[in-house]
Design an enzyme around this catalytic site. Structure first.
Site, PDB file in Angstrom:
ATOM      1  N   THR A  29       5.557  -4.285  11.708  1.00  0.00           N
ATOM      2  CA  THR A  29       6.206  -5.543  11.396  1.00  0.00           C
ATOM      3  C   THR A  29       5.546  -6.339  10.459  1.00  0.00           C
ATOM      4  O   THR A  29       6.272  -7.545   9.826  1.00  0.00           O
ATOM      5  CB  THR A  29       6.277  -6.995  12.860  1.00  0.00           C
ATOM      6  OG1 THR A  29       4.851  -7.190  12.797  1.00  0.00           O
ATOM      7  CG2 THR A  29       6.954  -5.929  14.107  1.00  0.00           C
ATOM      8  N   ALA A  40     -11.412  -9.270   3.529  1.00  0.00           N
ATOM      9  CA  ALA A  40     -11.337 -10.464   4.428  1.00  0.00           C
ATOM     10  C   ALA A  40      -9.743 -10.912   5.036  1.00  0.00           C
ATOM     11  O   ALA A  40      -9.191 -11.560   5.387  1.00  0.00           O
ATOM     12  CB  ALA A  40     -11.862 -11.400   4.186  1.00  0.00           C
ATOM     13  N   CYS A  83       1.024  -1.246   0.341  1.00  0.00           N
ATOM     14  CA  CYS A  83      -0.327  -0.296   0.067  1.00  0.00           C
ATOM     15  C   CYS A  83       0.940   1.395  -0.225  1.00  0.00           C
ATOM     16  O   CYS A  83       0.762   2.323  -0.523  1.00  0.00           O
ATOM     17  CB  CYS A  83      -0.874   0.133   1.218  1.00  0.00           C
ATOM     18  SG  CYS A  83      -2.043  -1.557   1.130  1.00  0.00           S
TER      19      CYS A  83
END
Length: 428
Positions: free
Chosen positions: A120, A195, A56
């Site tokens: 992480t 999900a 992202c």
């Protein structure tokens, strides 16, 4: 071989540009094939290596190549691959050679370059990128070693510093924003679209606020149901989203779709059906799931990953001591890696020297065998062999000394004196 990292991230480019240069997972292997091909040619002495990290917050190309024009070629390839004008992309691109590329990889894996300091998730994403590159046959000695050291450094940083302590995650930041808009999240209906790992983290944080209802919409019904049941929620088909959107006060979306799944028209209808009660929307996907024009609607509060980054950074200042400690560890490990890299650079030279010496040896042995076959004295043959081999082996250094300028000759004499100190003793 030269190491090089080319990329853009949340520091250098807005989400509107990052989403245009993102690589969906299924595109990475074929992309690596075309990327490596820009350096495959008659002038390539060693097979190029490459890996693509796309998240992202960043798209990065990690390379090992002997092409001197690698930087320009990589940026042009990235521009062509994503059909972006070079002048639109180039100002946002960073190009990091050699030690800078190594330092960057270590910092990224350690969470120092993340929007969420010390997070992480990036380690798993880097490991996925390495696995994909390996499956595509794009890794070799240099990048394999770089990434092995990278993961070791990340582990050392996290185990010896407090870099990840008290960090504000993107999921926690989303809850904080929701609390600024609604007095109580517990009175709101929350919809999660997707999900994956990020949605799972968000659902965990929102569920802790005990919302009025928690619903998951996912393309794969089974996975959506499984996630919803973990939080005593329910699942709906993604196809029902347009007709059900007005039911929810908070919508958090993060899918792997390459195109927006929530358009302006659908949200306009939802706002009208809600009689202008506010909707809080969080788009954590890159490329974005929600058309950016939605943010211009009254009664809609739309936030992207970049917006949440501002809240995340509020919690970063308190951990600057840990950052300094982590940077010191990384700097030491960068120097160690560069020593290994420098040693690797002479391997082809040493290999060539061995090959040339072996060619001379074989020729002299063959000559000696012929002399012995015709009955020459063995002692004389051995003497001739040793003399000829000695002369040929020192011919190159002698020739270099004779042709060198006075300044270079002094340096050569000093170097050669050192060579012969370590050439071994004649004593038994």
């Amino acid at each position: 071989m030269q190491l090089l990292t080319i990329g853009i991230n949340h520091h250098t480019a807005p989400v509107a540009l990052r989403e245009r240069v993102a690589f969906p997972l299924e595109q990475i292997k074929p992309a690596l094939e075309t990327f490596k091909s820009i350096w495959l040619g008659p002038s390539a002495r060693t097979a190029p290596e490459a890996a693509i990290l796309s998240t992202c917050n960043r798209t990065e190309l990690y390379c090992a190549t002997d092409d001197q024009a690698a930087r320009e070629a990589a940026i042009q390839w990235l521009s062509r691959y994503h059909n972006l004008p070079i002048d639109e992309l180039a100002p946002h691109v960073y190009a990091l050679p050699q030690s800078e590329a190594v330092r960057h990889a270590f910092r990224v894996a350690s969470g120092l370059d993340s929007m969420v300091l010390g997070e992480t998730q990036i380690v798993g994403q880097m490991k996925d990128a390495v696995r994909t590159a390996s499956e595509a046959g794009a890794l070799g000695t240099y990048l394999n070693q770089l990434f092995q050291r990278t993961f070791a450094v990340a582990k050392e940083v996290r185990s010896t510093t407090e870099i990840g302590a008290q960090s504000v995650s993107m999921a926690a930041a989303a809850v904080r924003l929701a609390q600024r808009i609604f007095d109580k999240v517990s009175n709101q209906r929350v919809l999660f679209i997707g999900a994956g790992e990020m949605i799972e983290l968000c659902a965990t944080h929102f569920a802790a606020q005990q919302p009025r209802e928690l619903v998951v919409a996912n393309r794969t019904a089974e996975r959506g149901t499984r996630l919803a049941e973990r939080f005593n929620g329910r699942a709906i088909p993604l196809s029902e989203l347009p007709s059900r959107m007005h039911e929810f006060d908070i919508i958090v979306s993060c899918t792997a779709s390459t195109l927006p799944i929530i358009g302006l028209g659908a949200v306009e209808r939802a706002v009208k059906a809600r009689r202008h009660r506010p909707i809080f929307m969080v788009d954590l996907a890159v490329p974005r799931d929600i058309e950016p024009e939605v943010g211009q609607l009254e009664d809609v509060f739309l936030y992207t990953v970049d917006d949440l980054g501002a809240i995340v950074r509020e919690g970063n200042a308190s951990r600057q001591a840990a950052v300094a400690q982590a940077e010191a560890i990384i700097e030491t490990r960068v120097q160690n890696f560069m020593q290994w890299l420098d040693a690797r650079s002479i391997v082809p030279v040493i290999r060539h020297m061995h090959t040339q010496a072996d060619v001379l040896r074989r020729a002299e042995v063959e000559r000696a065998q012929k002399m012995l076959a015709r009955g020459d004295d063995p002692a004389a043959v051995l003497e001739a062999l040793s003399q000829s081999l000695t002369n040929k082996l020192i011919h190159g250094p002698t020739h270099a000394l004779n042709r060198a300028s006075s300044e270079n000759r002094d340096k050569l004499i000093e170097l050669m004196s050192g060579f012969y100190k370590h050439s071994g003793s004649t004593e038994r």
